[in-house]
Enzyme design. Sequence first.
Site, PDB file in Angstrom:
ATOM      1  CG  HIS A  41      78.064  27.456  31.785  1.00  0.00           C
ATOM      2  ND1 HIS A  41      77.084  28.376  31.476  1.00  0.00           N
ATOM      3  CD2 HIS A  41      77.425  26.451  32.431  1.00  0.00           C
ATOM      4  CE1 HIS A  41      75.912  27.952  31.923  1.00  0.00           C
ATOM      5  NE2 HIS A  41      76.100  26.782  32.509  1.00  0.00           N
ATOM      6  CG  ASP A  69      85.056  34.127  27.599  1.00  0.00           C
ATOM      7  OD1 ASP A  69      84.512  33.337  28.386  1.00  0.00           O
ATOM      8  OD2 ASP A  69      85.069  35.360  27.776  1.00  0.00           O
TER       9      ASP A  69
HETATM   10  P1  ADQ Z   1      82.055  34.354  32.846  1.00  0.00           P
HETATM   11  O1  ADQ Z   1      83.471  33.922  32.679  1.00  0.00           O
HETATM   12  O2  ADQ Z   1      81.704  34.931  34.146  1.00  0.00           O
HETATM   13  O3  ADQ Z   1      81.042  33.186  32.505  1.00  0.00           O
HETATM   14  P2  ADQ Z   1      80.685  36.186  30.870  1.00  0.00           P
HETATM   15  O4  ADQ Z   1      79.928  35.345  29.939  1.00  0.00           O
HETATM   16  O5  ADQ Z   1      81.303  37.363  30.206  1.00  0.00           O
HETATM   17  O6  ADQ Z   1      81.857  35.443  31.642  1.00  0.00           O
HETATM   18  O7  ADQ Z   1      79.692  36.684  31.983  1.00  0.00           O
HETATM   19  C1  ADQ Z   1      80.068  37.668  32.885  1.00  0.00           C
HETATM   20  C2  ADQ Z   1      78.807  38.276  33.483  1.00  0.00           C
HETATM   21  O8  ADQ Z   1      79.243  39.020  34.609  1.00  0.00           O
HETATM   22  C3  ADQ Z   1      78.101  39.227  32.548  1.00  0.00           C
HETATM   23  O9  ADQ Z   1      76.724  39.042  32.676  1.00  0.00           O
HETATM   24  C4  ADQ Z   1      78.536  40.605  33.064  1.00  0.00           C
HETATM   25  O10 ADQ Z   1      77.577  41.610  32.887  1.00  0.00           O
HETATM   26  C5  ADQ Z   1      78.756  40.337  34.518  1.00  0.00           C
HETATM   27  N1  ADQ Z   1      79.787  41.248  35.055  1.00  0.00           N
HETATM   28  C6  ADQ Z   1      81.062  41.339  34.681  1.00  0.00           C
HETATM   29  N2  ADQ Z   1      81.674  42.337  35.344  1.00  0.00           N
HETATM   30  C7  ADQ Z   1      80.766  42.888  36.152  1.00  0.00           C
HETATM   31  C8  ADQ Z   1      80.763  43.967  37.098  1.00  0.00           C
HETATM   32  N3  ADQ Z   1      81.841  44.717  37.336  1.00  0.00           N
HETATM   33  N4  ADQ Z   1      79.636  44.226  37.750  1.00  0.00           N
HETATM   34  C9  ADQ Z   1      78.534  43.481  37.525  1.00  0.00           C
HETATM   35  N5  ADQ Z   1      78.456  42.476  36.645  1.00  0.00           N
HETATM   36  C10 ADQ Z   1      79.557  42.173  35.981  1.00  0.00           C
HETATM   37  C11 ADQ Z   1      81.122  31.805  32.108  1.00  0.00           C
HETATM   38  C12 ADQ Z   1      81.989  31.520  30.889  1.00  0.00           C
HETATM   39  C13 ADQ Z   1      81.517  32.359  29.719  1.00  0.00           C
HETATM   40  C14 ADQ Z   1      80.029  32.102  29.445  1.00  0.00           C
HETATM   41  C15 ADQ Z   1      79.222  32.231  30.722  1.00  0.00           C
HETATM   42  C16 ADQ Z   1      77.774  31.795  30.522  1.00  0.00           C
HETATM   43  O11 ADQ Z   1      83.355  31.785  31.176  1.00  0.00           O
HETATM   44  O12 ADQ Z   1      82.273  32.061  28.556  1.00  0.00           O
HETATM   45  O13 ADQ Z   1      79.555  33.046  28.495  1.00  0.00           O
HETATM   46  O14 ADQ Z   1      79.774  31.430  31.746  1.00  0.00           O
HETATM   47  O15 ADQ Z   1      77.702  30.516  30.003  1.00  0.00           O
END
Ligand code: ADQ
Length: 514
Positions: free
Chosen positions: A157, A365
Site C-alpha cells: 500500500h 504517499d
Molecule cells: P494512509 O497512510 O492511512 O493509507 P490514506 O490513503 O490517505 O492514507 O487513507 C487515510 C484514510 O483515513 C482515509 O480514508 C481518510 O478518510 C481516513 N482519515 C484520515 N483522517 C481521519 C480522521 N480524522 N477521521 C476519520 N478518518 C480519517 C495507506 C497508504 C496510502 C494508501 C492507503 C490505501 O499510506 O498511500 O492510499 O494505505 O492503500
Amino acid sequence: MSRLIVVSNRVSAPEQPGAAPAGGLAVALSAALREYSGFWFGWSGETVETFTGEVHTRRVDEVTVVTVDLEDADYQEYYNGYANGTLWPLFHYRIDLTAYDRSFGEGYERVNRRFAGVLAPLIQPGDLIWVHDYHMIPLGRELRRLGVTNPIGFFLHIPWPASQLLTTLPRNRQLVEALFSYDLVGFQTDEWLWAFESYVLGEAGGAWGRDGRLEAFGTTLRAQVFPIGLDVEEFRALAASPVANRAYDRMAAHSVFRSLIVGVDRLDYSKGLEERLAGFERFLADNPELRREVLYLQVAPTSRGEVGVYQDLRARIDALCGRINGVYADMDWTPISHVHRTYRRDELAGVYRAARVCLVTPLRDGMNLVAKEYVAAQKPDDPGVLVLSRFAGAARQMGEAVIVNPFSREEISEGLKRALSMGREERVKRWEILMDGIRKSGVKAWRDSFVEALKASHEPRLPFIESPAILRVRGTLGAGPVAGPKPPVPSAAPGALKRNAKRRRPPPSDAVVI
Ligand code: ADQ
C-alpha cells in the site's frame, strides 16, 4: 469456487458494535470474502505475555475473522520497531528517521513465522491467499517453508523506495528475496513498480523472464500496478446522508463569507503537515488582501502515538499552529483550526463538501485516498479544488488537480491562491475529469483485477519444506509454532490467566486502511 484468505496486520472489521464505520477498502474486501467464502486473518490488536498461537474466530457482518494475539516484545520489535520504525520511514524516503536495530529485524521475522505457523494449518487446497502491506513481507516465504503451494499474492500500500535508499537497509536482499515467494506482487503506481524492477535487475542480478515475469533468486514472479480506489458510489451516498448534511451546515455556518480550506491526514511525517503549514503561512504573508477571506481546518488524529518521532511531530505541529495563529489572528478571526479527533466517514464527507479547497500535500504517499474522497464528495455544479502533491501516488491519475511540490512553500502558497481564485467553469471542467477517473478505477476494480491476476500468475510450485532439523533450530530460537498442530493453550486457572494477561494496544489509527 476458491476461497479467498485476506491477510493484514490489523483486520478492519469493527471490534465492537457502534465502532466507526469501516472504510471503503474494508467494505470492498469484506464483500469479496463473502463472495469467495473465505476469511480475514491478522493480529487481534492485543498482546499477551507469552505467545500461544491460540486463534480467535468471529463472524462480523457475514465475514469470518481469525485473529491471534502477539507478545509484548513482538509489539515493540515487529510493530513499533521494524514495521513502523524501520520500513515505514525508509519506504517513505526518510532514512534520517529509519531505525536500523537488529533486534527489530529479528522480531519482524519471528512474528511473520508465528503468523505463518498459525495460518498454514487453516489453508486448504485451492485457496487464494492475498497478503497486505509492509508488515507482512516475509509471510509468503514462511508459508512456502511450511509447504503451502497455493497462489499467494502481495500488495504494497505504500511506496517502494529507490534502490539507493533500500540498500541502506541491512539484509535488504533477503527482504526482496522474500517477495519472490509470492506469485504476484502489486504496487500502487508505475513509479513504485519501476523502483522495484530496478532493484531486482540492478542489485539482485535478476532478469526479465517469459511473459513479462521477473526472474531472480532461482524463481519468478509477476509484478504489476493496481492503483487502489474508492467505492465512489458509497462515498457519494455518504456525502448526501443526513449526518453529512449536518456537518456541511455546521461548516458552512462557521465559514460564512469565507472560503474553507481543509486538510485531513493521519498525523504522520510522510503527510507533509509541517511543510503545508509553512506554505499556508507563506500564503498569509504574501496575500494580505486574502487573509481574512480564508479559514484553514486541519484534521490530524494522532497515530502510532507510542513512537517517539510521532510524539515529537505532534508537539511541533501544535507549536507551529499556535505560532501562525499568534501572528495572524484577530479578535474575530483565527486562520487555523487544528483538531486531533477522528471523525465518522459521513461527517468527513460533509466537511469535504463544504470546503472550497482541499490540501493534500504528502512528501511521499503510496496513493492517498483523502484526495479521492474529497473529489467524490463535491457538488457537481459548484465543486471545490484539490491541491495535490506531485509525490502522492494519486497524482499519477489526478492531473486535473492543482499539482504542487510540497517541499516548496512558495508552490503551496501559489497553488492555494490559484485554487481559491479558480472560476466555476474551470472548477466544473476539472472536477468532471477527476470524477470520471476515480469512477473508472474504483476499489472493486482494484480488488477484482488483483484476484484475477493472482489466479493467472500462479505457477505450480514444488513444496518447499525445510528439514526437521532446521525446524527444530528455528523453534529453539523462539520462532513459536512453525507447523502442524497448535501448541497447547495455557490452562484457564486464574493464576495462569493473570500471568498471560491481555493488553489492548492503541486503536488501529494506522489501519484506517485495512
Ligand atoms: P494512509 O497512510 O492511512 O493509507 P490514506 O490513503 O490517505 O492514507 O487513507 C487515510 C484514510 O483515513 C482515509 O480514508 C481518510 O478518510 C481516513 N482519515 C484520515 N483522517 C481521519 C480522521 N480524522 N477521521 C476519520 N478518518 C480519517 C495507506 C497508504 C496510502 C494508501 C492507503 C490505501 O499510506 O498511500 O492510499 O494505505 O492503500
